[in-house]
Design a protein around this motif. Sequence first.
Motif, short mmCIF file in Angstrom:
data_model
loop_
_atom_site.label_atom_id
_atom_site.label_comp_id
_atom_site.label_asym_id
_atom_site.label_seq_id
_atom_site.Cartn_x
_atom_site.Cartn_y
_atom_site.Cartn_z
N ALA A 11 0.84 -1.20 0.00
CA ALA A 11 0.00 0.00 0.00
C ALA A 11 0.87 1.25 0.00
CB ALA A 11 -0.93 0.03 1.21
N ILE A 12 0.37 2.27 -0.72
CA ILE A 12 0.97 3.61 -0.69
C ILE A 12 -0.17 4.58 -0.38
CG2 ILE A 12 2.22 5.40 -1.93
CD1 ILE A 12 3.37 3.25 -3.74
N GLU A 13 -0.12 5.21 0.78
CA GLU A 13 -1.19 6.10 1.21
C GLU A 13 -0.65 7.51 1.43
OE1 GLU A 13 -4.08 3.03 3.66
OE2 GLU A 13 -2.45 4.02 4.74
N ASN A 14 -1.51 8.49 1.20
CA ASN A 14 -1.14 9.89 1.41
C ASN A 14 -2.07 10.51 2.45
OD1 ASN A 14 1.01 10.60 -0.73
ND2 ASN A 14 -0.52 9.47 -1.90
N TYR A 15 -1.47 11.28 3.35
CA TYR A 15 -2.22 11.86 4.47
C TYR A 15 -2.03 13.37 4.56
CZ TYR A 15 -3.06 7.16 6.33
OH TYR A 15 -3.47 5.86 6.49
N ARG A 16 -3.08 14.00 5.06
CA ARG A 16 -3.04 15.43 5.40
C ARG A 16 -3.93 15.64 6.61
NH1 ARG A 16 -4.74 20.51 1.43
NH2 ARG A 16 -3.59 22.13 2.57
N TRP A 17 -3.42 16.33 7.59
CA TRP A 17 -4.14 16.53 8.86
C TRP A 17 -4.55 15.20 9.49
CZ3 TRP A 17 -6.95 19.72 4.95
CH2 TRP A 17 -6.39 20.99 4.83
N GLY A 18 -3.77 14.14 9.25
CA GLY A 18 -4.06 12.85 9.83
C GLY A 18 -5.11 12.05 9.11
N GLN A 19 -5.60 12.56 7.96
CA GLN A 19 -6.64 11.88 7.18
C GLN A 19 -6.13 11.56 5.78
OE1 GLN A 19 -9.51 11.10 8.72
NE2 GLN A 19 -8.88 12.20 10.56
N LYS A 20 -6.71 10.54 5.17
CA LYS A 20 -6.32 10.20 3.80
C LYS A 20 -6.62 11.36 2.87
CE LYS A 20 -6.89 5.18 4.21
NZ LYS A 20 -7.60 3.99 3.69
N ASP A 21 -5.70 11.63 1.95
CA ASP A 21 -5.86 12.76 1.04
C ASP A 21 -5.18 12.45 -0.28
OD1 ASP A 21 -6.62 15.72 0.70
OD2 ASP A 21 -4.48 15.76 0.23
N GLY A 22 -5.90 12.63 -1.38
CA GLY A 22 -5.33 12.37 -2.68
C GLY A 22 -5.40 10.90 -3.07
N ARG A 23 -4.45 10.47 -3.89
CA ARG A 23 -4.45 9.13 -4.48
C ARG A 23 -3.80 8.13 -3.54
NH1 ARG A 23 -0.84 7.02 -8.80
NH2 ARG A 23 -1.95 5.42 -10.00
N ASN A 24 -4.49 6.99 -3.34
CA ASN A 24 -3.98 5.91 -2.50
C ASN A 24 -4.05 4.60 -3.27
OD1 ASN A 24 -3.84 7.12 0.52
ND2 ASN A 24 -5.56 8.01 -0.59
N LEU A 25 -2.98 3.83 -3.24
CA LEU A 25 -2.88 2.58 -4.01
C LEU A 25 -2.73 1.39 -3.08
CD1 LEU A 25 -0.39 3.70 -6.82
CD2 LEU A 25 -2.88 3.53 -6.98
N TYR A 26 -3.38 0.29 -3.45
CA TYR A 26 -3.28 -0.96 -2.68
C TYR A 26 -2.95 -2.09 -3.63
CZ TYR A 26 -5.47 1.98 0.81
OH TYR A 26 -5.73 3.02 1.67
N MET A 27 -2.03 -2.94 -3.21
CA MET A 27 -1.56 -4.03 -4.05
C MET A 27 -1.75 -5.38 -3.36
SD MET A 27 0.08 -1.06 -4.73
CE MET A 27 1.58 -0.96 -3.76
N THR A 28 -1.77 -6.43 -4.17
CA THR A 28 -1.81 -7.77 -3.63
C THR A 28 -0.41 -8.13 -3.14
OG1 THR A 28 -1.23 -8.86 -5.72
CG2 THR A 28 -3.57 -8.38 -5.32
N TYR A 29 -0.31 -9.27 -2.44
CA TYR A 29 1.01 -9.71 -1.97
C TYR A 29 1.90 -10.16 -3.12
CZ TYR A 29 -0.60 -9.33 2.85
OH TYR A 29 -1.05 -8.84 4.05
N MET A 30 1.31 -10.27 -4.32
CA MET A 30 2.09 -10.61 -5.51
C MET A 30 2.52 -9.37 -6.27
SD MET A 30 2.26 -13.83 -5.25
CE MET A 30 2.99 -14.23 -6.83
N GLY A 31 2.14 -8.19 -5.75
CA GLY A 31 2.56 -6.95 -6.38
C GLY A 31 1.61 -6.41 -7.44
N GLU A 32 0.47 -7.07 -7.67
CA GLU A 32 -0.49 -6.59 -8.68
C GLU A 32 -1.43 -5.56 -8.05
OE1 GLU A 32 -2.54 -9.96 -10.24
OE2 GLU A 32 -0.85 -10.58 -11.51
N PRO A 33 -1.88 -4.57 -8.85
CA PRO A 33 -2.79 -3.56 -8.31
C PRO A 33 -4.10 -4.18 -7.86
CG PRO A 33 -2.67 -3.40 -10.70
CD PRO A 33 -1.60 -4.36 -10.29
#
Length: 238
Positions: free
Chosen positions: A83-105
């Motif tokens: 996972a790649i997550e972006n935060y602002r003021w402690g909350q999710k903000d903008g684009r967030n990506l989650y992947m499988t354990y095999m690296g696929e989106p």
Amino acid sequence: MRYLFILFVFVSFSAAAQCKDYIISAKGDTLNCTDMKGVKQGPWVVRVDNLRGERGYEEEGFFKNGVKEGTWRRFSLEGDLIAIENYRWGQKDGRNLYMTYMGEPLREENWRAIDPQNPYDTVKVYDVNDPTKVVGTKVVKIETLAVKHGTWKYYGEGGVVEKTEEWVMDKPKVKETATAATGVEDDLAPIDVSTGKTATSAKATDPKTSKKPQAVLDYEKKNSGKKKIKVRDGSTGG
């Protein structure tokens, strides 16, 4: 080289001196700093172990005054980026990506964080009969500190997009027909944030503003101003 080493030790010591609790990484970096007030600050590494069938993970990023700020990365305990997550003021903000354990989106999310010190937003108000005309603005209070805002994508095997969602301030964006006659969808039509629908929907469905067929318009134009003619229908009596 000697002076560089002394400078590095001095900087590390200065950073650690501002922390009530901290750890030193294998590279000599100061991590997991809790300041004198007990508030998390700076770079952190958080580990969550496996628990009751749920797989554990590690995540790394920055804390600012006790809340997450900027980009955070999450890894499996085996070291795979999930996972790649972006935060602002402690909350999710903008684009967030989650992947499988095999690296696929697996999933792509888009969020909008709301400033907890100013949880209000100014939105445009459009004319009901002319959706291209702005008649004013309205201040609305945002009830949650993070709202779905933008495109969400769900991936299947091989990284193929299986589902797409559009969100406007936590409400689904509904595609409406631009006119009742043509049925052409207008993706650029203004959005009413209170409903998530395009501002053209009221005009398109209002019978007073719906477009009449051309044959009816031609007939009305030809017979406008003429006296109505009584038609005999074959009935007898009175």
